[in-house]
Design a protein around this motif. Structure first.
Motif, PDB file in Angstrom:
ATOM      1  N   VAL A  24       0.852  -1.181   0.000  1.00 36.94           N
ATOM      2  CA  VAL A  24       0.000   0.000   0.000  1.00 36.94           C
ATOM      3  C   VAL A  24       0.888   1.230   0.000  1.00 36.94           C
ATOM      4  CG1 VAL A  24      -1.723   1.316   1.310  1.00 36.94           C
ATOM      5  CG2 VAL A  24      -1.830  -1.190   1.268  1.00 36.94           C
ATOM      6  N   TRP A  25       0.682   2.093  -0.993  1.00 31.99           N
ATOM      7  CA  TRP A  25       1.402   3.367  -1.056  1.00 31.99           C
ATOM      8  C   TRP A  25       0.511   4.451  -0.478  1.00 31.99           C
ATOM      9  CZ3 TRP A  25       6.256   2.917  -1.617  1.00 31.99           C
ATOM     10  CH2 TRP A  25       6.808   1.922  -2.428  1.00 31.99           C
ATOM     11  N   VAL A  26       1.042   5.231   0.419  1.00 30.36           N
ATOM     12  CA  VAL A  26       0.294   6.333   1.003  1.00 30.36           C
ATOM     13  C   VAL A  26       0.706   7.602   0.272  1.00 30.36           C
ATOM     14  CG1 VAL A  26      -0.193   7.636   3.092  1.00 30.36           C
ATOM     15  CG2 VAL A  26       0.163   5.159   3.219  1.00 30.36           C
ATOM     16  N   SER A  27      -0.228   8.165  -0.429  1.00 28.53           N
ATOM     17  CA  SER A  27       0.020   9.336  -1.266  1.00 28.53           C
ATOM     18  C   SER A  27       0.482  10.528  -0.434  1.00 28.53           C
ATOM     19  CB  SER A  27      -1.257   9.689  -2.028  1.00 28.53           C
ATOM     20  OG  SER A  27      -1.050  10.791  -2.851  1.00 28.53           O
ATOM     21  N   GLY A  28       1.587  11.112  -0.861  1.00 30.00           N
ATOM     22  CA  GLY A  28       2.099  12.317  -0.223  1.00 30.00           C
ATOM     23  C   GLY A  28       2.901  12.103   1.044  1.00 30.00           C
ATOM     24  N   ALA A  29       3.057  10.849   1.475  1.00 25.52           N
ATOM     25  CA  ALA A  29       3.754  10.571   2.732  1.00 25.52           C
ATOM     26  C   ALA A  29       5.235  10.309   2.497  1.00 25.52           C
ATOM     27  CB  ALA A  29       3.126   9.376   3.440  1.00 25.52           C
ATOM     28  N   GLY A  30       6.061  10.844   3.402  1.00 22.33           N
ATOM     29  CA  GLY A  30       7.495  10.568   3.395  1.00 22.33           C
ATOM     30  C   GLY A  30       7.810   9.417   4.325  1.00 22.33           C
ATOM     31  N   HIS A  31       9.082   9.247   4.623  1.00 25.09           N
ATOM     32  CA  HIS A  31       9.533   8.123   5.448  1.00 25.09           C
ATOM     33  C   HIS A  31       8.983   8.188   6.874  1.00 25.09           C
ATOM     34  CE1 HIS A  31      12.402   4.964   6.642  1.00 25.09           C
ATOM     35  NE2 HIS A  31      12.476   5.634   7.781  1.00 25.09           N
ATOM     36  N   VAL A  32       9.084   9.311   7.548  1.00 25.05           N
ATOM     37  CA  VAL A  32       8.666   9.382   8.949  1.00 25.05           C
ATOM     38  C   VAL A  32       7.206   9.791   9.128  1.00 25.05           C
ATOM     39  CG1 VAL A  32      11.013   9.817   9.786  1.00 25.05           C
ATOM     40  CG2 VAL A  32       9.503  11.738   9.315  1.00 25.05           C
ATOM     41  N   ASP A  33       6.527  10.185   8.068  1.00 25.26           N
ATOM     42  CA  ASP A  33       5.139  10.631   8.195  1.00 25.26           C
ATOM     43  C   ASP A  33       4.225   9.566   8.776  1.00 25.26           C
ATOM     44  OD1 ASP A  33       5.483  13.238   7.264  1.00 25.26           O
ATOM     45  OD2 ASP A  33       5.328  12.592   5.177  1.00 25.26           O
ATOM     46  N   LEU A  34       4.519   8.314   8.487  1.00 25.75           N
ATOM     47  CA  LEU A  34       3.636   7.253   8.968  1.00 25.75           C
ATOM     48  C   LEU A  34       3.954   6.833  10.404  1.00 25.75           C
ATOM     49  CD1 LEU A  34       3.410   5.221   5.661  1.00 25.75           C
ATOM     50  CD2 LEU A  34       1.824   6.924   6.573  1.00 25.75           C
ATOM     51  N   TYR A  35       4.905   7.501  11.034  1.00 27.45           N
ATOM     52  CA  TYR A  35       5.172   7.270  12.452  1.00 27.45           C
ATOM     53  C   TYR A  35       4.075   7.902  13.305  1.00 27.45           C
ATOM     54  CZ  TYR A  35      10.176   6.342  11.372  1.00 27.45           C
ATOM     55  OH  TYR A  35      11.366   5.862  10.910  1.00 27.45           O
ATOM     56  N   ASP A  36       3.623   9.103  12.905  1.00 28.93           N
ATOM     57  CA  ASP A  36       2.748   9.845  13.806  1.00 28.93           C
ATOM     58  C   ASP A  36       1.666  10.665  13.127  1.00 28.93           C
ATOM     59  OD1 ASP A  36       4.605  11.677  12.713  1.00 28.93           O
ATOM     60  OD2 ASP A  36       4.410  13.003  14.451  1.00 28.93           O
ATOM     61  N   ARG A  37       1.685  10.808  11.856  1.00 29.84           N
ATOM     62  CA  ARG A  37       0.677  11.636  11.172  1.00 29.84           C
ATOM     63  C   ARG A  37      -0.565  10.780  10.928  1.00 29.84           C
ATOM     64  NH1 ARG A  37       4.712  15.546   8.475  1.00 29.84           N
ATOM     65  NH2 ARG A  37       4.946  16.860  10.330  1.00 29.84           N
ATOM     66  N   VAL A  38      -1.403  10.746  11.943  1.00 26.25           N
ATOM     67  CA  VAL A  38      -2.541   9.827  11.946  1.00 26.25           C
ATOM     68  C   VAL A  38      -3.509  10.074  10.794  1.00 26.25           C
ATOM     69  CG1 VAL A  38      -2.373   9.304  14.407  1.00 26.25           C
ATOM     70  CG2 VAL A  38      -3.794  11.218  13.655  1.00 26.25           C
ATOM     71  N   ASP A  39      -3.512  11.283  10.231  1.00 24.47           N
ATOM     72  CA  ASP A  39      -4.379  11.549   9.089  1.00 24.47           C
ATOM     73  C   ASP A  39      -3.880  10.834   7.834  1.00 24.47           C
ATOM     74  OD1 ASP A  39      -2.189  13.401   9.350  1.00 24.47           O
ATOM     75  OD2 ASP A  39      -3.058  14.575   7.711  1.00 24.47           O
ATOM     76  N   LEU A  40      -2.621  10.396   7.827  1.00 23.49           N
ATOM     77  CA  LEU A  40      -2.048   9.691   6.679  1.00 23.49           C
ATOM     78  C   LEU A  40      -2.018   8.171   6.862  1.00 23.49           C
ATOM     79  CD1 LEU A  40       1.027  11.993   5.900  1.00 23.49           C
ATOM     80  CD2 LEU A  40      -1.119  11.852   4.621  1.00 23.49           C
ATOM     81  N   ILE A  41      -2.040   7.717   8.090  1.00 25.73           N
ATOM     82  CA  ILE A  41      -1.948   6.282   8.368  1.00 25.73           C
ATOM     83  C   ILE A  41      -3.227   5.601   7.884  1.00 25.73           C
ATOM     84  CG2 ILE A  41      -1.745   4.532  10.181  1.00 25.73           C
ATOM     85  CD1 ILE A  41      -0.131   6.664  11.796  1.00 25.73           C
ATOM     86  N   PRO A  42      -3.110   4.569   7.042  1.00 30.16           N
ATOM     87  CA  PRO A  42      -4.307   3.909   6.484  1.00 30.16           C
ATOM     88  C   PRO A  42      -4.923   2.906   7.469  1.00 30.16           C
ATOM     89  CG  PRO A  42      -2.339   2.912   5.567  1.00 30.16           C
ATOM     90  CD  PRO A  42      -1.880   4.045   6.457  1.00 30.16           C
TER      91      PRO A  42
END
Length: 137
Positions: free
Chosen positions: A105-123
């Motif tokens: 799953v690719w998360v659009s617009g997310a960088g490497h650390v964005d999925l650590y804490d940016r809950v609006d991006l976490i699928p």
């Protein structure tokens, strides 16, 4: 170090940004050097956070997590990565090497650390459906 020698630290996230700071270091700085993600126990030196020791670096450099990744099958694997991550090629490589069943799953617009804490991006919907499907009793 074992015999009482001074601990030497290496690499890690920069402690200040300059005009020449590399974009990957900027991304890591934004997480590890700001209240967003910094954490240093009171007993630790904040100057060493994210800096491995010289002696531990050898083990880190010799660790390759994709060795034998195909042997995880038939247990399902879910790879989630930001499509803007500097580490994107590692997710692509891991997915390619993994045996079925697998999903990427690719998360659009997310960088490497964005999925650590940016809950609006976490699928979370994808995580929920994946675990509901594959962890049922």
């Amino acid at each position: 170090e074992f015999e009482g020698g001074e601990v030497e630290y290496t690499s890690g996230t920069v402690h200040e940004l300059t005009a020449d700071t590399h974009p990957i270091q900027r991304e890591f700085y934004d997480f590890y050097r700001t209240p967003r993600g910094e954490f240093t126990p009171a007993s630790a030196n904040p100057q060493i956070t994210t800096h491995p020791t010289l002696t531990s670096n050898v083990k880190f450099m010799n660790f390759y997590p994709f060795n034998d990744i195909e042997t995880i099958s038939p247990r399902p694997m879910l790879f989630i990565a930001g499509d803007q991550a500097h580490s994107r090629e590692f997710s692509e490589d891991a997915y390619k090497r993994a045996a079925e069943p697998k999903e990427l799953v690719w998360v659009s617009g997310a960088g490497h650390v964005d999925l650590y804490d940016r809950v609006d991006l976490i699928p979370f919907d994808k995580l929920t459906s994946f675990f509901n499907q594959h962890l049922s009793a």
